[in-house]
Design an enzyme around this catalytic site. Structure first.
Site, PDB file in Angstrom:
ATOM      1  N   ALA A   1      43.095 -14.272 -14.073  1.00 24.66           N
ATOM      2  CA  ALA A   1      41.675 -14.504 -13.415  1.00 24.66           C
ATOM      3  C   ALA A   1      40.662 -15.268 -14.891  1.00 24.66           C
ATOM      4  O   ALA A   1      40.694 -14.406 -15.685  1.00 24.66           O
ATOM      5  CB  ALA A   1      40.903 -13.828 -12.955  1.00 24.66           C
TER       6      ALA A   1
ATOM      7  N   GLY B   1      45.976 -11.512 -12.648  1.00 24.59           N
ATOM      8  CA  GLY B   1      45.928 -12.953 -11.865  1.00 24.59           C
ATOM      9  C   GLY B   1      46.913 -13.154 -11.360  1.00 24.59           C
ATOM     10  O   GLY B   1      47.553 -13.964 -10.749  1.00 24.59           O
TER      11      GLY B   1
ATOM     12  N   GLU C   1      49.969 -11.551 -10.540  1.00 20.29           N
ATOM     13  CA  GLU C   1      50.112 -10.607  -9.352  1.00 20.29           C
ATOM     14  C   GLU C   1      50.022 -12.314  -8.322  1.00 20.29           C
ATOM     15  O   GLU C   1      50.272 -12.482  -7.510  1.00 20.29           O
ATOM     16  CB  GLU C   1      48.522 -11.175  -8.786  1.00 20.29           C
ATOM     17  CG  GLU C   1      48.184  -9.348  -9.484  1.00 20.29           C
ATOM     18  CD  GLU C   1      46.748  -9.190  -9.049  1.00 20.29           C
ATOM     19  OE1 GLU C   1      46.072  -9.948  -9.452  1.00 20.29           O
ATOM     20  OE2 GLU C   1      46.351  -7.920  -8.273  1.00 20.29           O
TER      21      GLU C   1
ATOM     22  N   GLU D   1      44.693  -6.073 -16.898  1.00 17.15           N
ATOM     23  CA  GLU D   1      43.117  -5.455 -16.494  1.00 17.15           C
ATOM     24  C   GLU D   1      42.112  -4.407 -16.618  1.00 17.15           C
ATOM     25  O   GLU D   1      41.135  -4.432 -17.465  1.00 17.15           O
ATOM     26  CB  GLU D   1      43.194  -5.869 -14.549  1.00 17.15           C
ATOM     27  CG  GLU D   1      43.496  -6.794 -14.492  1.00 17.15           C
ATOM     28  CD  GLU D   1      45.164  -7.559 -13.881  1.00 17.15           C
ATOM     29  OE1 GLU D   1      46.068  -6.972 -14.978  1.00 17.15           O
ATOM     30  OE2 GLU D   1      45.142  -7.405 -13.654  1.00 17.15           O
TER      31      GLU D   1
END
Ligand code: CO8
Length: 255
Positions: free
Chosen positions: A63, A106, A109, A129
């Site tokens: 992200a 992300g 993911e 993260e």
């Protein structure tokens, strides 16, 4: 499709690529919104039998940290990519993540929401993260342990360290690793191989696996499997597949 996402459909395969090289394909809100629309387009196209998510150089570095830095909890909830990644995971067709370079946070993911992960030997994967004071928020806490087991998932998430493609293969995080020279051909071959199969049978297998993973009640799992298996005898692909075998020829499946 948009500024950062390209969607190209060739020979029943939807090639969705992320194109934000200056930020190592960091997933900004806009990138994910465009990705969401591209998934809708691919899902609506009856001609598409397989979806491949790829990139140039880096799969996705996670992200966008610049966009997240000042978010409040409410804004963070809206920023979350979970619903788009759930949409990807729920697609009826098989999906493949073609991972080169970095696939982090992300980005990883996103790859986890696909059915297959095929990695280039130079790929680096991980969930950093924790080093940013957060945790995975778009499927990592449930798709990762489901895939590689609780202990390894906790190790990756708690320590936040990057792993190589070979290490990812050893723990079952990726299906295959290919050398840089063979990577593109191997991805294409896998996609073509999937696109030649019965779409109805693939969709039924995918749906049954997903539902049985979500609801692993032993009474329901085998019932569900039996019903979905039997339902395939109503469609043309089962007749074609079995007749082709008996007539000693290759099957020609319709969608
Ligand atoms: N966000 C924003 N910009 C990024 C990101 C990112 N995730 N990753 C790289 N960039 C940018 C850098 O800021 C830099 O830009 P600039 O040139 O303008 O300074 C450019 O990309 C190149 O990066 P580096 O100079 O750092 O290149 P290196 O080769 O030295 O390192 C790395 C590459 C290892 C990829 C490094 O950039 C890095 O560690 N990036 C951050 C990786 C990370 O922590 N990802 C996890 C983010 S958190 C997350 O994904 C949470 C998911 C939760 C989802 C739910 C809701 C969103």
């Amino acid at each position: 499709m948009g500024r950062f996402i390209r969607l190209e459909i060739r020979k029943h395969i939807a090639w969705l690529s992320i194109d934000r090289p200056e930020a190592y394909n960091a997933l900004s809100r806009r990138v994910v919104d465009e990705l969401d629309k591209a998934l809708d387009s691919a899902a609506a196209d009856r001609d598409v039998k397989v979806l491949v998510i790829k990139s140039r150089k880096n799969f996705a570095s996670g992200a966008d940290i610049r966009e997240m830095a000042d978010l409040t909890p409410g804004e963070a909830l809206n920023f979350s990519f979970g619903s788009t990644f759930d949409k990807l995971a729920g697609m009826k067709i098989p999906t493949v993540a073609a991972i080169e370079g970095y696939a982090l946070g992300g980005g990883m993911e996103l790859a986890l929401a696909c059915d297959f992960r095929i990695a280039c030997a130079d790929a680096r994967m991980g969930f950093p993260e924790i080093t940013l004071g957060i945790m995975p928020g778009a499927g990592g806490t449930f798709r990762l342990p489901q895939l590689i087991g609780e202990a390894k998932a906790k190790e990756l998430i708690y320590l936040g360290k990057q792993i190589t493609a070979k290490e990812a293969l050893d723990i079952g995080l990726v299906n295959r690793v290919e050398s840089r020279d063979c990577f593109c051909d191997a991805v294409e071959k896998l996609a073509e191989c999937l696109s030649a199969k019965s779409g109805a049978a693939l969709a039924a297998a995918k749906q049954t696996i997903e539902e049985n993973l979500r609801e692993p009640d032993p009474g329901k799992t085998s019932d569900r499997e039996r019903k979905n298996w039997a339902a395939l005898f109503a469609g043309p692909d089962q007749k074609e597949g079995m007749n082709a075998f008996l007539e000693k020829r290759a099957p020609e499946f319709r969608y």
